[in-house]
Structure formats: C-alpha cells, structure tokens
Scaffold this motif. Structure first.
Motif, PDB file in Angstrom:
ATOM      1  N   ARG A  15      89.427   9.959  43.795  1.00 39.99           N
ATOM      2  CA  ARG A  15      89.625  10.411  45.102  1.00 39.99           C
ATOM      3  C   ARG A  15      91.149  10.906  45.302  1.00 39.99           C
ATOM      4  NH1 ARG A  15      89.066   4.942  44.977  1.00 39.99           N
ATOM      5  NH2 ARG A  15      90.934   3.803  45.192  1.00 39.99           N
ATOM      6  N   ASN A  16      92.282  10.518  44.216  1.00 35.54           N
ATOM      7  CA  ASN A  16      93.507  10.841  44.414  1.00 35.54           C
ATOM      8  C   ASN A  16      93.666  12.298  44.168  1.00 35.54           C
ATOM      9  OD1 ASN A  16      94.195   8.238  45.063  1.00 35.54           O
ATOM     10  ND2 ASN A  16      94.540   7.633  42.852  1.00 35.54           N
ATOM     11  N   VAL A  17      92.845  12.932  43.438  1.00 34.78           N
ATOM     12  CA  VAL A  17      92.862  14.437  42.838  1.00 34.78           C
ATOM     13  C   VAL A  17      91.848  15.504  43.899  1.00 34.78           C
ATOM     14  CG1 VAL A  17      93.266  13.723  40.268  1.00 34.78           C
ATOM     15  CG2 VAL A  17      90.748  14.076  41.274  1.00 34.78           C
ATOM     16  N   LEU A  18      91.317  14.953  44.739  1.00 34.77           N
ATOM     17  CA  LEU A  18      90.499  15.606  45.655  1.00 34.77           C
ATOM     18  C   LEU A  18      91.297  16.199  47.059  1.00 34.77           C
ATOM     19  CD1 LEU A  18      87.166  13.913  45.605  1.00 34.77           C
ATOM     20  CD2 LEU A  18      87.995  15.700  44.405  1.00 34.77           C
ATOM     21  N   GLY A  19      92.298  15.803  47.316  1.00 33.66           N
ATOM     22  CA  GLY A  19      93.219  16.253  48.425  1.00 33.66           C
ATOM     23  C   GLY A  19      92.166  15.661  49.780  1.00 33.66           C
ATOM     24  N   ASP A  20      92.583  16.416  50.797  1.00 30.91           N
ATOM     25  CA  ASP A  20      91.763  16.035  51.981  1.00 30.91           C
ATOM     26  C   ASP A  20      90.048  16.484  51.912  1.00 30.91           C
ATOM     27  OD1 ASP A  20      93.897  15.174  53.104  1.00 30.91           O
ATOM     28  OD2 ASP A  20      94.285  17.175  53.901  1.00 30.91           O
ATOM     29  N   LEU A  21      89.507  17.134  50.757  1.00 27.20           N
ATOM     30  CA  LEU A  21      88.221  17.329  50.657  1.00 27.20           C
ATOM     31  C   LEU A  21      87.701  18.042  51.756  1.00 27.20           C
ATOM     32  CD1 LEU A  21      86.351  17.338  48.290  1.00 27.20           C
ATOM     33  CD2 LEU A  21      85.312  15.308  49.140  1.00 27.20           C
ATOM     34  N   ASP A  22      88.475  19.090  52.329  1.00 26.15           N
ATOM     35  CA  ASP A  22      88.049  19.757  53.545  1.00 26.15           C
ATOM     36  C   ASP A  22      87.802  21.368  53.100  1.00 26.15           C
ATOM     37  OD1 ASP A  22      90.726  20.395  53.020  1.00 26.15           O
ATOM     38  OD2 ASP A  22      91.216  19.882  55.165  1.00 26.15           O
ATOM     39  N   ASN A  23      87.980  21.827  51.768  1.00 25.52           N
ATOM     40  CA  ASN A  23      87.769  23.162  51.609  1.00 25.52           C
ATOM     41  C   ASN A  23      87.066  23.378  50.265  1.00 25.52           C
ATOM     42  OD1 ASN A  23      88.237  25.701  52.281  1.00 25.52           O
ATOM     43  ND2 ASN A  23      90.425  25.781  51.784  1.00 25.52           N
ATOM     44  N   ALA A  24      85.937  24.241  50.244  1.00 22.72           N
ATOM     45  CA  ALA A  24      85.400  24.275  48.993  1.00 22.72           C
ATOM     46  C   ALA A  24      84.554  25.596  48.854  1.00 22.72           C
ATOM     47  CB  ALA A  24      84.034  23.364  49.270  1.00 22.72           C
ATOM     48  N   VAL A  25      84.688  25.774  47.655  1.00 27.21           N
ATOM     49  CA  VAL A  25      83.686  27.115  47.082  1.00 27.21           C
ATOM     50  C   VAL A  25      82.202  26.456  46.966  1.00 27.21           C
ATOM     51  CG1 VAL A  25      82.932  28.462  45.197  1.00 27.21           C
ATOM     52  CG2 VAL A  25      85.416  28.275  45.984  1.00 27.21           C
ATOM     53  N   VAL A  26      81.210  26.902  47.709  1.00 24.26           N
ATOM     54  CA  VAL A  26      79.991  26.549  47.869  1.00 24.26           C
ATOM     55  C   VAL A  26      78.960  27.183  47.306  1.00 24.26           C
ATOM     56  CG1 VAL A  26      78.268  25.596  49.506  1.00 24.26           C
ATOM     57  CG2 VAL A  26      80.737  25.223  50.049  1.00 24.26           C
ATOM     58  N   THR A  27      77.970  26.668  46.284  1.00 21.37           N
ATOM     59  CA  THR A  27      77.073  27.587  45.596  1.00 21.37           C
ATOM     60  C   THR A  27      75.689  27.604  46.561  1.00 21.37           C
ATOM     61  OG1 THR A  27      76.140  25.534  44.535  1.00 21.37           O
ATOM     62  CG2 THR A  27      78.086  26.781  43.315  1.00 21.37           C
ATOM     63  N   ILE A  28      74.948  28.797  46.443  1.00 18.06           N
ATOM     64  CA  ILE A  28      73.760  29.015  46.920  1.00 18.06           C
ATOM     65  C   ILE A  28      72.615  29.637  46.325  1.00 18.06           C
ATOM     66  CG2 ILE A  28      74.787  29.076  49.539  1.00 18.06           C
ATOM     67  CD1 ILE A  28      75.047  32.127  49.126  1.00 18.06           C
ATOM     68  N   PRO A  29      71.539  29.276  46.415  1.00 20.28           N
ATOM     69  CA  PRO A  29      70.321  30.237  45.641  1.00 20.28           C
ATOM     70  C   PRO A  29      70.473  31.528  46.149  1.00 20.28           C
ATOM     71  CG  PRO A  29      69.517  28.262  46.882  1.00 20.28           C
ATOM     72  CD  PRO A  29      70.918  28.488  47.433  1.00 20.28           C
ATOM     73  N   VAL A  30      70.362  32.382  44.927  1.00 20.26           N
ATOM     74  CA  VAL A  30      70.330  34.056  45.042  1.00 20.26           C
ATOM     75  C   VAL A  30      69.259  34.399  46.187  1.00 20.26           C
ATOM     76  CG1 VAL A  30      71.039  34.256  42.604  1.00 20.26           C
ATOM     77  CG2 VAL A  30      68.731  34.263  43.242  1.00 20.26           C
ATOM     78  N   THR A  31      68.294  33.693  46.512  1.00 16.66           N
ATOM     79  CA  THR A  31      67.237  34.086  47.421  1.00 16.66           C
ATOM     80  C   THR A  31      67.581  33.562  48.764  1.00 16.66           C
ATOM     81  OG1 THR A  31      65.763  31.780  46.804  1.00 16.66           O
ATOM     82  CG2 THR A  31      65.242  33.862  45.689  1.00 16.66           C
ATOM     83  N   MET A  32      68.634  32.820  48.884  1.00 16.97           N
ATOM     84  CA  MET A  32      68.927  32.544  50.527  1.00 16.97           C
ATOM     85  C   MET A  32      69.358  33.556  51.218  1.00 16.97           C
ATOM     86  SD  MET A  32      71.714  29.498  51.608  1.00 16.97           S
ATOM     87  CE  MET A  32      70.589  27.822  51.419  1.00 16.97           C
ATOM     88  N   ASN A  33      68.508  33.728  52.402  1.00 23.13           N
ATOM     89  CA  ASN A  33      68.859  35.012  53.239  1.00 23.13           C
ATOM     90  C   ASN A  33      70.137  34.329  54.261  1.00 23.13           C
ATOM     91  OD1 ASN A  33      68.135  33.302  55.579  1.00 23.13           O
ATOM     92  ND2 ASN A  33      65.948  33.840  55.404  1.00 23.13           N
ATOM     93  N   GLY A  34      70.487  35.565  54.846  1.00 23.91           N
ATOM     94  CA  GLY A  34      71.995  35.421  55.677  1.00 23.91           C
ATOM     95  C   GLY A  34      71.869  34.476  56.819  1.00 23.91           C
ATOM     96  N   HIS A  35      70.745  34.303  57.314  1.00 19.34           N
ATOM     97  CA  HIS A  35      70.685  33.314  58.569  1.00 19.34           C
ATOM     98  C   HIS A  35      70.410  32.015  58.040  1.00 19.34           C
ATOM     99  CE1 HIS A  35      69.673  31.748  62.360  1.00 19.34           C
ATOM    100  NE2 HIS A  35      68.415  31.236  61.932  1.00 19.34           N
ATOM    101  N   ARG A  36      70.025  31.690  56.795  1.00 20.72           N
ATOM    102  CA  ARG A  36      70.203  30.318  56.108  1.00 20.72           C
ATOM    103  C   ARG A  36      71.492  30.156  55.673  1.00 20.72           C
ATOM    104  NH1 ARG A  36      66.115  30.112  51.861  1.00 20.72           N
ATOM    105  NH2 ARG A  36      66.654  27.778  52.045  1.00 20.72           N
ATOM    106  N   ARG A  37      72.182  31.057  55.229  1.00 19.47           N
ATOM    107  CA  ARG A  37      73.693  30.959  54.984  1.00 19.47           C
ATOM    108  C   ARG A  37      74.644  30.541  56.001  1.00 19.47           C
ATOM    109  NH1 ARG A  37      74.196  36.482  50.852  1.00 19.47           N
ATOM    110  NH2 ARG A  37      72.403  35.917  49.484  1.00 19.47           N
ATOM    111  N   ALA A  38      74.339  31.304  57.076  1.00 12.96           N
ATOM    112  CA  ALA A  38      75.349  31.055  58.385  1.00 12.96           C
ATOM    113  C   ALA A  38      74.900  29.538  58.832  1.00 12.96           C
ATOM    114  CB  ALA A  38      74.953  32.113  59.281  1.00 12.96           C
ATOM    115  N   ALA A  39      73.638  29.128  58.634  1.00 12.28           N
ATOM    116  CA  ALA A  39      73.374  27.624  58.902  1.00 12.28           C
ATOM    117  C   ALA A  39      74.025  26.722  58.010  1.00 12.28           C
ATOM    118  CB  ALA A  39      71.789  27.590  58.972  1.00 12.28           C
TER     119      ALA A  39
END
Length: 591
Positions: free
Chosen positions: A109-133
């Motif tokens: 936990r000491n190296v995570l900061g506030d853990l409020d900002n992330a690069v998030v991975t998604i499947p290549v087939t996830m459409n735009g509506h699901r990404r927004a969700a």
C-alpha cells in the motif's frame, strides 16, 4: 501515481512500477488475483474470493444473487440479481472498489499512492458503449481511467519492457511480426503487431468470447457427468443438486489446472451429487481432458488462422508468438501453437498470468500514450483518398476529445445519397501507396437532394476521436438536411518504446499520405460520390451531360475529360443499330 489495472473477465489485478521493477498487488490470503465475482446478501456486498466460494451456479452471468464475470454485462441497461434490478455499471464498480480497497490494505500500500488513477486494460472486441460504461464504473469506485489499452498490446509492452535486457529484446524483435495470444478465462484476445524501430504497432486484432477457460470448465463438468451416467452411476432424470453442481464446476477448473501441470490423472469425487443421493466419482486422465476440450482448442486455433488469413500472412511470417492468460498453461493449446508456428517461436512467459497488468503498469510508468498505428482515410469520388486522421495521431487521454470538421460537395446526387467510405491501409507503412490494400471500417450513407446539380449541395463531415479510443463520424447535408452518425472502435494502435529499451534506428514518419489515385480493386464496391473541392472532373460523365451538355461540345476549353466522355458514351445506344454499349451483336464499330 498511475497504476496498471487489469479488470479481467474472471480475475482482476493491480500492478505498479517501483524503481526498475514491477510489483503485483495480489489477494493477501491466496497470493493470487482477485476473482471478478460479486454477491449481494441483503445490504451486504461480498466480492472476490469470498463471493467465489459462495457462488451457487455455473457459467458466466447472473446466478441468483451472484454475478460472475460482470464485464460481459456492461452495455445492458439493467440485470436482475436476486430479484433486484441492478445496473451493470454499479456491479462492476463494486468489483473495482473491492480490488482498490484490498490493494490499499496490502503490504504494497505504501507504493500505491491514493490509487485513484490507472491505465486500464480492455479486450480488443469491447465496443465503445461498453468502454464508456467501464469508465463510468471506475469513476463510481473513485478511480480515474487515465487511458484504455488493449489487453494483448499491454502484454507485449510488458514483455519487452519487463525483460531482463529490454534493449536486447527490442533488438531481437525489431522489424518483426509478433502475435500475442491472450487466452484467458473469459475470452481469447489476439493482436498481431510489428515492432518497428521506436514503436510497437498493431496490424490486426481479433478474438472470441466463446472459447475462454470458463467454457472449458463447463464442457469438462458436463462430460464427466455424462460419462458417469453412461456407466450407470445415475439415471438421466436424476438431476444434480445445484450446490453440488457448482462444486463440480470448481473441481473441473482445479483439475484442469492440475492436469495442465504435472498430473497424469485426477479424480472427481462428489458425495450425494445427485438428488437421489448417488455419489459422482470419475477418474479423468490428461488424454481424456484433451479429447473433451479438443473442439474448443480447435476453435481457438481457427480464430488465430483467420486473423492471419485476413492479412494474407502465413504462420512462417510470424517471428514470435507470446502466449498469456490462464489457459496458456494447457499443454494441448501449447502443442497446437507449436504445430502451427514451430516450438522455437512460441513463448509462454513465466509471468503470463499477470503480464497484462504489468504491461499497463509499465505504460503508466513510462507515460506512454497510444497513437494511431495507421491513417484513417475517406475515399472520395474518382477513388482518391483523403486522410481524416494521420498515422501517429496521439489518442486523447481521460477527459480529452479531438475533433475536426470538413466541408465537402456531392459530385453525383442522382440517387439521393452521398456515400462516405471510411477505410484504413491494411499493411503498415510510413507512406501508404494508393494501390495498397485497404480495410473498410464502414460507410456512411447520407440523404442529399437528388434534383440538385453536381457539386451544388454542401456536405459537412465531423470527425471526433475520444478517450474511449472510439472514432465517431457525423455527416450532414445542407439542402436535404439529413444527418447521420457512425462510430468505429475496431482501430489499431501503437505505443512508443522507452529510449533505454531501443536499438538504434530511425522512427517511422507519422505523416499521412497525400491524396492520390486509388487503383481499382476486385469485387463489388460502392463508389464514393463526394469531393473535397468543386472540381468538375469528379462528376460522372453521364451526370455531367444531363446538367451541362455543353461541356461535351468539340473544342470547348476545359470541357469534359476523356474519362467523362467515355462514361457518357457508355450509357448511350449505338448511333447505327441502337444497341447498348458492349452488346455482342453490335458490329458497327468494327472494320
């Protein structure tokens, strides 16, 4: 601090780079990623390992008061969970919130900061509506999505960046094709990339949600029950007890893993599995496991071959296959990949189960920004190409939007439609030639005034690129007042490589190609009929003649072009026999 967050179909994980090494933040109790499962017990929300232990039904989706693999529900308005309508966004937010909370309680936990900002991975087939969700769900859990990145692309970046000698790894892969096979519990995700000088760029993406590890578990469970019945262990109408059925599914997952490791056989044993009280017992060998799951493995290999076929690429042109995900450990899958590509070109990293999250963490640490791997082009009348977005265009980060408005003209309003074919070069090239193969993203068809003269009605084309990695195109007509919008999420991206991980080389020029003539291609096509300028040469000859026959008079300055003359004559009957152009009985023009 920006972390990497792999919100997986079956498991989720946070990783962070500290100094020159990446740290995975696991479930403290199990030392494994957090299961993506949530259970609602009255006002209490149970997530992760505890929810998995209490899961009372099989398969992906909603089962009573439990949701397994909620990622698949994104995009739906509401789902009934235990008789209560719940928003999939809220369900996913509960999982993300749990992973965030547990990570903040971990020894890291000491190296995570506030853990409020992330690069998030998604499947290549996830459409735009699901990404927004998904973005909305992360916001609901108190986390900002700095950038989405395709899961297999993140894995490849992590593979290169996390190597013992990143520079040597980049040198090894320079100017080579690399296929990433992410065969996880929920989906098979594929991306074919090229490592070129200072960047990794996607050539083509693909995959399937029908051959994930969860499907393997269900097939194994069902076949074991079928074989027990065939041996007289139970009759066909002697149904399983739901709780026992769940336990057997968990047995199937565990035994699949054990048979994929060093076991040659395992025993399924569940007392009082059937409603009659009969016990289920069956010894399964590795050979039987491979026999049972062969159709699923074959279906996955077919997806890989289909991806290569779409680029007219042979397996021998792929220099390296990086296999990640939970199913990477299955010998039958490795064997089929060895057969297809050769064992010396297939690599299953020791950290394959966590490489996606690690890659996202490296991307965050290196402050890498996704960029378009290929230009996005609009086909104009006469087959010329107009770049809408240049290769190398940086994708917007969280909260950003890029937009541009173009003004065009309809060269042929005869059928009352303006057509906007959107395409991208199939191959990677610094300067794609007009004759190179294109891959269609789609076509917008807009209503125009069919009575208007050519090049009279003005068209407006708005191009928007958003932080969900979605291209939106909106067209409108000035006289017909029609308006049409379309979105495209199946785009290819590139990532720069950090300077210390690169061999010497010169970066590819990201500038878009100049407008050029597109050579005819085989197959049925719908010709674009829009033009950038009021250029009369863009108007079909027969249309021009109807509106301005004087352009075809002899010795007229700036009259019809040779192509327009031929197009006009094509639709005129023979002056002698009155037959149509090309009629086999018309011999009037022969000597």
């Amino acid at each position: 601090m920006i972390v990497g967050f792999d919100f997986g179909t079956t498991n989720s994980l946070v990783s962070v780079v500290v100094g020159d090494r990446v740290i995975d933040v696991m479930d403290v109790e199990t030392g494994r990623p957090h299961p993506s499962i949530v259970r609602y017990e009255g006002e209490q929300v149970v997530v992760g390992r505890e929810a998995k232990d209490a899961l009372g039904a099989a398969g992906i989706g909603v089962h009573g008061n439990t949701v397994k693999s909620p990622k698949f529900l994104l995009g739906e308005e509401a789902v009934a969970v235990g008789g209560v309508d719940r928003s999939p966004v809220d369900i996913v937010a509960d999982v993300v919130r749990h992973v965030r909370t547990e990570s903040m309680r971990s020894p890291q936990r000491n190296v995570l900061g506030d853990l409020d900002n992330a690069v998030v991975t998604i499947p290549v087939t996830m459409n735009g509506h699901r990404r927004a969700a998904l973005r909305e769900a992360f916001a609901g859990a108190g986390m900002r999505v700095a950038q989405f990145v395709h899961e297999p692309l993140a894995a490849l970046y992590g593979f290169i960046r996390g190597a013992h000698d990143p520079e040597e790894m980049a040198r090894r892969l320079a100017r080579r094709n690399v296929l990433v096979v992410d065969w996880g519990g929920g989906t098979l995700d594929l991306t074919l990339c090229r490592v070129d000088e200072e960047q990794v760029r996607q050539l083509r993406n693909g995959g399937s949600a029908q051959v994930g590890g969860d499907e393997f578990d269900k097939v194994i469970r069902d076949e074991v029950v079928k074989r027990v019945r065939a041996r007289g262990g139970a009759t066909d109408d002697d149904l399983a007890i739901p709780e026992a059925e769940l336990r057997l599914l968990q047995d199937a997952e565990r035994n699949k893993i054990e048979l994929s490791a060093d076991r040659v056989d395992v025993t399924f044993y569940r007392p009082s599995y059937f409603q009659s009280g009969a016990t289920l017992q069956y010894q399964l060998t590795r050979q039987e496991l491979e026999e049972i799951t062969r159709p699923l493995v074959t279906a996955g290999i077919d997806e890989i071959e289909s991806l290569l076929d779409s680029l007219s690429m042979a397996p021998g042109q792929v220099s390296l296959v990086v296999v990640v995900g939970g199913m990477a450990a299955m010998p039958a899958i490795r064997s089929r990949l060895h057969e297809l590509f050769g064992p010396d070109r297939v690599e299953v990293p020791s950290n394959s189960a966590t490489l996606i999250s690690q890659g996202a963490a490296w991307i965050a640490h290196d402050r890498q920004r996704l960029r378009l791997a290929k230009p996005i082009e609009l086909e104009l009348a006469r087959g010329s190409l107009m770049p809408l977005l240049s290769a190398g265009t940086e994708m917007p980060l969280g909260g950003e939007v890029k937009h541009e408005t173009l003004h065009l003209y309809c060269a042929d309003p005869t059928d009352g439609k303006a057509k906007f074919p959107i395409a991208t070069p199939t191959a990677l090239s610094a300067h794609p030639q007009a004759s190179e193969r294109r891959t269609s993203l789609g076509m917008i068809t807009l209503g125009v005034d069919e009575t208007a003269p050519p090049l009279h009605e003005r068209l407006e084309l708005g191009v928007v690129l958003d932080d969900d990695l979605v291209l939106s195109v909106e067209a409108s007509s000035s006289q017909k007042h029609d308006r049409v919008k379309a979105s495209y999420y199946d785009l290819e991206f590139g990532l720069g490589l950090p300077a210390q991980a690169l061999p010497g080389g010169v970066a590819a020029d990201p500038k878009a190609p100049e407008e050029s003539v597109l050579l005819p291609q085989a197959g049925l096509v719908v010709r674009a009929n829009v033009a950038r300028d009021k250029d009369r040469a863009a108007v079909p000859g027969d249309v021009l003649y109807r509106h301005n026959s004087g352009a075809f008079a002899r010795h007229v300055t700036n009259g019809a072009t040779e192509a327009q003359l031929l197009e006009h004559l094509y639709y005129q009957p023979c002056a002698v026999c009155k037959r149509q152009w090309g009629h086999p009985e018309c011999r009037c023009g022969t000597a």
